[in-house]
Design an enzyme around this catalytic site. Structure first.
Site, PDB file in Angstrom:
ATOM      1  N   ASP A 188      46.478  33.242  36.458  1.00 31.72           N
ATOM      2  CA  ASP A 188      45.857  34.931  36.338  1.00 31.72           C
ATOM      3  C   ASP A 188      45.548  35.013  37.826  1.00 31.72           C
ATOM      4  O   ASP A 188      44.682  34.031  38.015  1.00 31.72           O
ATOM      5  CB  ASP A 188      45.238  35.198  35.324  1.00 31.72           C
ATOM      6  CG  ASP A 188      43.220  34.165  35.013  1.00 31.72           C
ATOM      7  OD1 ASP A 188      43.920  32.949  35.357  1.00 31.72           O
ATOM      8  OD2 ASP A 188      43.196  34.768  35.085  1.00 31.72           O
TER       9      ASP A 188
ATOM     10  N   GLU B 269      37.667  41.142  35.877  1.00 28.73           N
ATOM     11  CA  GLU B 269      38.374  40.434  34.677  1.00 28.73           C
ATOM     12  C   GLU B 269      39.092  42.435  34.367  1.00 28.73           C
ATOM     13  O   GLU B 269      38.859  43.235  34.309  1.00 28.73           O
ATOM     14  CB  GLU B 269      37.589  40.453  33.265  1.00 28.73           C
ATOM     15  CG  GLU B 269      37.249  38.520  33.016  1.00 28.73           C
ATOM     16  CD  GLU B 269      38.828  37.661  33.284  1.00 28.73           C
ATOM     17  OE1 GLU B 269      39.535  38.027  32.311  1.00 28.73           O
ATOM     18  OE2 GLU B 269      38.269  36.164  33.241  1.00 28.73           O
TER      19      GLU B 269
END
Ligand SMILES: [Zn+2]
Length: 280
Positions: A199, A151
């Protein structure tokens, strides 16, 4: 320069060092409780590995099939074979650490990389993090079981800092080396969950990664796709789930074209797709 002047110069430095040390201690102790939960959960999972119960099988009439356990002596741990890159869609690293240390969120990742390049390792690489969700790449339907989730601290509307990408590249190099992850298997969350996840987004520097051997990207020189070029099959062969073709097209464009992500292939998009698909 007089000694007293030197001392005055050093006071702010000493004070700064003390406060940053205090800050680090406070940050670590803030996660003491969750680190204890981590250890006890990992300990309970290690007991699963030690189970020597043979598979319980029954035939079509429900009768037990004779089975027994005889341990082999040749084995090791399974390794991750994919890296999935995400952005957090949150405002800060502390916010993300909080999200990943609250049981009710049911989400996690192996690594979080801050804008300043700080890398936070949250889960042993051999364990299964909960970052991919419902996803598919090629014929793999349980991406969490075979991947490392990374992330990047980014709210989805801002560029990625160079410090963050530099740290990411170092981390990717280590993972590729440690687990022999194939070049093609460095992909984004949007690639494996088209239509559901955006994303790491259109600003993510996929080309920079590809130059270092992490994922593929189109070449500078692109030859036109043949007139009978089957774009849907090409997307499927790359790995995209084409059950929702417009969503797969958008995901492909977000990763490999990076101009806009409308679900329509222009001639240029088709040419890029032809160029990329030949690499797989
Ligand atoms: Zn994601």
């Amino acid at each position: 320069m007089k000694k007293s002047c030197l001392l005055l110069l050093f006071i702010p430095l000493l004070f700064g060092a003390c406060t940053s040390k205090k800050k680090i201690v406070k940050t670590i102790s803030a996660f003491d409780a969750t680190n204890q939960v981590y250890t006890s959960h990992a300990d309970s999972l290690s007991k699963v590995l030690l189970t020597t119960q043979a598979a319980m099988l029954t035939d079509s009439l429900g009768r037990p099939v004779t089975s027994e356990f005889v341990g082999t002596v040749n084995f090791n741990l399974r390794k991750p074979n994919y890296v999935i890159i995400h952005y957090t869609a949150q405002d800060s690293v502390p916010q993300t650490l909080r999200t990943f240390t609250l049981a009710r969120t049911q989400v996690s990742a192996h690594y979080v990389v801050g804008k300043d390049g700080r890398v936070i390792h949250m889960l042993n690489d051999y364990m299964r993090a909960w970052h991919a969700g419902i996803s598919k790449w090629g014929s793999v339907t349980d991406m969490n079981s075979c991947s490392i989730g990374i992330e990047l601290d980014n709210n989805g509307y801002e560029p990625f800092s160079q410090q963050q990408i530099s740290s990411l590249l170092l981390l990717l190099a280590k993972l590729k080396r440690d687990y022999n992850i194939p070049t093609a298997n460095f992909i984004g969350h949007a690639d494996i969950a088209p239509g559901r996840k955006p994303d790491p987004g259109i600003r993510f520097p996929w080309e920079q990664l590809a130059k270092k051997g992490f994922g593929y990207y189109s070449d500078m020189l692109i030859v036109p796709a043949p007139v009978n070029f089957d774009s849907a099959t090409a997307l499927r062969l790359i790995g995209y789930d084409t059950s929702n073709l417009p969503a797969a097209i958008s995901a492909f464009k977000r990763h490999f074209v990076q101009r806009e992500d409308s679900p329509v292939l222009t001639q240029f998009d088709l040419d890029v797709l032809y160029n990329v698909y030949k690499k797989y």
